[in-house]
Design a protein around this motif. Structure first.
Motif, PDB file in Angstrom:
ATOM      1  N   TYR A  95      22.611  59.372  61.572  1.00  0.00           N
ATOM      2  CA  TYR A  95      23.919  58.814  61.893  1.00  0.00           C
ATOM      3  C   TYR A  95      24.997  59.904  61.904  1.00  0.00           C
ATOM      4  CZ  TYR A  95      27.823  55.658  62.101  1.00  0.00           C
ATOM      5  OH  TYR A  95      28.951  55.011  62.517  1.00  0.00           O
TER       6      TYR A  95
ATOM      7  N   LYS B 288      33.043  51.995  68.560  1.00  0.00           N
ATOM      8  CA  LYS B 288      34.268  51.616  67.858  1.00  0.00           C
ATOM      9  C   LYS B 288      34.653  50.185  68.223  1.00  0.00           C
ATOM     10  CE  LYS B 288      35.414  55.365  65.498  1.00  0.00           C
ATOM     11  NZ  LYS B 288      34.390  56.330  65.854  1.00  0.00           N
TER      12      LYS B 288
ATOM     13  N   GLY C 298      32.278  57.173  58.285  1.00  0.00           N
ATOM     14  CA  GLY C 298      31.065  56.579  57.730  1.00  0.00           C
ATOM     15  C   GLY C 298      30.946  55.068  57.855  1.00  0.00           C
TER      16      GLY C 298
HETATM   17  C1  LIG Z   1      33.952  57.398  65.321  1.00  0.00           C
HETATM   18  C2  LIG Z   1      32.785  58.068  65.896  1.00  0.00           C
HETATM   19  C3  LIG Z   1      31.739  58.517  65.077  1.00  0.00           C
HETATM   20  C4  LIG Z   1      31.779  58.394  63.577  1.00  0.00           C
HETATM   21  O1  LIG Z   1      31.667  57.057  63.162  1.00  0.00           O
HETATM   22  P1  LIG Z   1      31.986  56.601  61.679  1.00  0.00           P
HETATM   23  O2  LIG Z   1      31.275  55.310  61.538  1.00  0.00           O
HETATM   24  O3  LIG Z   1      33.464  56.461  61.587  1.00  0.00           O
HETATM   25  O4  LIG Z   1      31.473  57.646  60.762  1.00  0.00           O
HETATM   26  C5  LIG Z   1      30.644  59.100  65.694  1.00  0.00           C
HETATM   27  N1  LIG Z   1      30.581  59.236  67.021  1.00  0.00           N
HETATM   28  C6  LIG Z   1      31.550  58.797  67.843  1.00  0.00           C
HETATM   29  C7  LIG Z   1      31.411  58.974  69.317  1.00  0.00           C
HETATM   30  C8  LIG Z   1      32.693  58.197  67.315  1.00  0.00           C
HETATM   31  O5  LIG Z   1      33.662  57.768  68.136  1.00  0.00           O
END
Ligand SMILES: *Cc1c(COP(=O)(O)O)cnc(C)c1O
Length: 413
Positions: A245, A121, A250
């Motif tokens: 993924y 993030k 997403g």
């Molecule tokens: C936010 C998150 C996701 C999903 O990511 P997106 O790109 O928003 O789909 C997957 N794994 C973790 C650990 C996350 O914090």
């Protein structure tokens, strides 16, 4: 080479405009934007011919290994606006023992847990907050299942920007505390992330907060896009055959897909693409359901539940962008159960010494399933995504105790 060279060297920038991802309507760059007029994400567009002349493979070779090395393909114009906690390039970690046991030629994990705040993030939020700073935002607000709020809090606090964060009441304790420890106001809400999103929307109207929700501003995608740029460069500009993924909103999948198009436009890669696989939990799989039904949009998943909080997203505003990429790449959607996720985390930790987060475990579980049903072959080069450090999640207690003053039965140890 100075470690902060990417942060201090002014480089030409190439953003031309923004564009509605649904209608193609143009929007001016260098203005504060949320969603487009039809309520869909905005995408940043670049003068890619200009980028091609400047960001050559040779030029990249001399830059420090963080995401700012791709400045020409990023939206921040001015070094002074770069907010950084050290967004290091993350390693690609092979799983040789498990791979061999499964007969796989090359099973790889992009381990995003090494980034600031322990999750990918950071990639999206460092870009969104840098741009919010450039465009004069004073207070940001966002809904979160944990990691996004933590990254937003960290980067906002770093530049004295206020951050107001709303999370579901059952968000992992460590995330809630981390958000507060990094200087944000955090509120637990008796609902899911989209309920939190509604509160942010209302607060944006009432209090003038800037809404940093997933895909509701244009720059988190640009930050997450660097995963695609980085993995391509790490693999010497040869993309893997399949990418698994863990899909919530997403952003990462959409961002990587955009990255590959931009890399092709600047002549770094050809038209080949990995098959993009959207992994979701059985208890919350709106994208997989829409993929199976052949729908372009996903309807809200009622009663969402899974231990993999990062992918507990009942409805995504960029649903069609995820589904378009999955279909265009000849990929697929796949679900895994919480039991399979836990077993995957356990196996990869025990056999490879790599502690995955539950969402990362989901990608391994999905890979195992797709191998079993033949959708992925043994000889394919596969990239799994571990998006956060496993250290942020509850772990099973397998410890035993020993009394130091009692006789020890050494044979049993
Ligand atoms: C936010 C998150 C996701 C999903 O990511 P997106 O790109 O928003 O789909 C997957 N794994 C973790 C650990 C996350 O914090």
């Amino acid at each position: 080479m100075r470690h902060d060279d990417n942060l201090t060297t002014e480089r030409p920038t190439f953003v031309t405009h923004l564009e509605c991802s649904m209608t193609g309507e143009r929007f001016e760059a260098d203005r504060l934007h949320g969603l487009s007029n039809v309520g869909r994400p905005l995408l940043v567009r670049y003068d890619l011919d200009g980028v091609r002349g400047e960001m050559t493979k040779d030029a990249l070779a001399g830059r420090p290994a963080d995401l700012w090395r791709y400045r020409e393909l990023l939206p921040v114009r001015d070094c002074a606006d770069i907010v950084s906690l050290g967004e290091t390039a993350t390693p690609i970690v092979p799983l040789p023992r498990i791979g061999a046991a499964m007969g796989a030629t090359e099973l790889l994990v992009k381990d995003e847990g090494r980034l600031p705040t322990g999750s990918f993030k950071a990639r999206g939020l460092v870009m969104a907050i840098s741009m919010a700073k450039a465009l004069g935002v004073k207070t940001i607000a966002m809904p979160t299942n944990g990691n996004a709020g933590a990254a937003a809090a960290a980067y906002a606090s770093r530049i004295g920007m206020e951050a107001v964060i709303f999370c579901p009441a059952d968000t992992p304790e460590i995330n809630v505390r981390e958000i507060a420890a990094q200087g944000a106001r955090v509120y637990r809400v008796d609902g899911l992330i989209d309920d939190c999103g509604k509160l942010v929307g209302q607060g944006a109207k009432e209090r003038g907060w800037f809404d940093l929700s997933t895909l509701k501003e244009p720059y988190r995608i640009e930050g997450k896009k660097t995963m695609g740029l980085e993995l391509a460069e790490q693999l010497d500009w040869k993309l893997p055959d399949v990418i698994f993924y863990p899909t919530g909103g997403g952003t990462g999948l959409i961002g990587m897909w955009k990255a590959f198009d931009e890399l092709e436009a600047i002549g770094f890669i050809g038209p080949e693409r990995p098959r993009m696989v959207a992994v979701q939990a059985e208890g919350c799989a709106p994208i997989v359901r829409a993929w199976e039904e052949g729908a372009r949009h996903a309807t809200r998943w009622e009663g969402s539940h899974t231990i993999a909080m990062g992918i507990r997203v009942p409805q995504a505003v960029g649903d069609f962008l995820i589904l378009d990429a999955v279909r265009a790449s000849d990929g697929f959607g796949i679900t895994v159960s919480d039991e399979e996720i836990l077993a995957a985390v356990d196996r990869v930790g025990r056999e490879e010494g790599l502690l995955l987060c539950p969402e990362g475990g989901a990608t391994f579980a999905a890979y195992a399933k797709a191998r079993a049903d033949g959708r992925v072959r043994a000889d394919e080069r596969v990239m799994l995504f571990n998006c956060a450090t496993g250290l942020k999640y509850p772990m099973a207690d397998h410890s035993r105790t020993i009394a130091k003053d009692e006789p020890v039965d050494w044979a049993s140890l």
